[in-house]
Design an enzyme around this catalytic site. Sequence first.
Site, PDB file in Angstrom:
ATOM      1  N   LYS A 277       0.814  -1.324  -0.023  1.00 50.95           N
ATOM      2  CA  LYS A 277      -0.224   0.103  -0.073  1.00 50.95           C
ATOM      3  C   LYS A 277       0.895   1.172   0.109  1.00 50.95           C
ATOM      4  O   LYS A 277       2.138   1.170   0.551  1.00 50.95           O
ATOM      5  CB  LYS A 277      -0.943  -0.023   1.161  1.00 50.95           C
ATOM      6  CG  LYS A 277      -1.989  -0.998   1.202  1.00 50.95           C
ATOM      7  CD  LYS A 277      -2.756  -0.851   2.577  1.00 50.95           C
ATOM      8  CE  LYS A 277      -3.858  -1.688   2.641  1.00 50.95           C
ATOM      9  NZ  LYS A 277      -4.908  -1.469   1.680  1.00 50.95           N
ATOM     10  N   ARG A 351     -10.570 -11.079   1.693  1.00 51.62           N
ATOM     11  CA  ARG A 351     -11.583 -12.181   0.913  1.00 51.62           C
ATOM     12  C   ARG A 351     -10.871 -13.657   1.251  1.00 51.62           C
ATOM     13  O   ARG A 351     -11.542 -14.677   1.095  1.00 51.62           O
ATOM     14  CB  ARG A 351     -11.912 -11.828  -0.373  1.00 51.62           C
ATOM     15  CG  ARG A 351     -10.654 -11.696  -1.242  1.00 51.62           C
ATOM     16  CD  ARG A 351     -11.164 -10.794  -2.659  1.00 51.62           C
ATOM     17  NE  ARG A 351     -10.946  -9.505  -2.296  1.00 51.62           N
ATOM     18  CZ  ARG A 351     -11.286  -8.563  -3.051  1.00 51.62           C
ATOM     19  NH1 ARG A 351     -11.871  -8.627  -4.264  1.00 51.62           N
ATOM     20  NH2 ARG A 351     -11.095  -7.398  -2.781  1.00 51.62           N
TER      21      ARG A 351
END
Length: 502
Positions: A277, A351
């Site tokens: 990130k 996920r």
Amino acid sequence: MEIKVVSNQIRTHKPEGLLCAQYQNRKELPSAFPQFDTLFKDCITRSLSHKRFSGELNELELFHNCQSEQPELVAILGLGKINELTSDKLRQAVGHTIRILNRKHITRVSMPLLGEGSKLNALERAQSITEGILLGLYSFHRYKTAKKKSTDLKQVTIVCTKSEKTAVRTGVKNGQIMCQAALLARDLANEPSNKMYPADLANIASEIAQKHTLPISILEKSDMEALGMQAALSVSQGSAQAPKLIILSYRGKTDEKVDLALVGKGITFDSGGISLKPADGMGNMKGDMAGAASVIAAMSAIAQLKPCINVTAVVIAVENMPSGTAYKPGDIVKVMNGTTIEIISTDAEGRLTLADAVSYVNSSIKPKYIVDVATLTGACIIALGHVASAVISNNQALANKIITAGCKTGELCWQLPAFEEYRTQNKSEIADLKNTGGRPAGTITAGLFVGEFAGSTPWAHMDIAGVDQSEKEYGYITKGATGIPVRTLVTLALDLAQKLND
């Protein structure tokens, strides 16, 4: 913070501050405190007659008094139009006002049961007032070396009629339980990541289990390997911190069937892994376990409210870090149900953990309903801003119940479509699925990815990105972690218990 309920005259309590309310465009004086002296009566009458104060929602008028035998301050709070007052409007107004009184160093406040004449009953009003007070006064100063009082306000007294007293006490008790859970979730998500590793989260879940006599199992990495949880373990493999699988249960019924499974995303820090990130804002990723914090905290409230329902919370807690052992874009991993997944981005890690967690729930726990909660996608903030959680489901009745619970608690939810066409974006050319369907409809495709592992079990996904943290304070929301959607999950369990036992 003590919240008292009394049904006698307010003069006996000698509070430092009085809080009462006025509805919009009414001209009469507030009737809750007939003991106002001439000074206060004149001030209030003048404000109303000169239209300085109209009673609009959240409007606030403060009157100070230098007479020692009288309250130092009287606050008149606007609650808007009487027929439009909702639980959350009352909760927000009280939260905002009580923070102002606290900052004026008032230690004892008395108020009537605000909201008289509205559609809300005494229990609902008492619970909303309690939640507004406790949520609005929250602060997180654990790591400040200069010790600061978290609150000057020590006691709030709610004055009601004798006929209302039992309902008000119940509302206060329920509000306190709800807030204890929501504030626990705020604390957990506000903790820095070097104080909230997977093992720390597991330890806190164990403390909650012990306090409320709840069955708990904590599975280690070897147990997860034996179960074939390669997807979740791949996220963890770049970190020095061992993963934990936390299973916390509440039994409100004698039978063994689990009615509701709550699954929380437990990424205790998300660097993005190899798909790193940007540095700006990465520190906020300590809160990427807000879903896990919410379901664990909700169990503490459910255990105290004792609904006639069986609920199990499941969390896979891991840390997503880049290193020489980290998983990589292009890898293929396998979920415990045998599904293969192509890794497109290691920053789409939540996920993957939820895939194994939901697979475990579906195969080993076999509940009637599954609800997963996650700070899953930045796309959710683009879609819904910082106002509502997204809901995606394979069962409309379950989705409706979540949305209804959110409306009751003021933790708003909005359902997104789950059309079959969206699922094609998650298909991989070299595996069964890929772990991101791209930017278009990113919140939907991420939710549907998780839903693949629920099978035919009624399932709903809540993406809380955007509402799990706040950059400003308003109403009963304070800066930092919000504790959303703890109260929604607890209310959902209570509502399902009522439905299942009708």
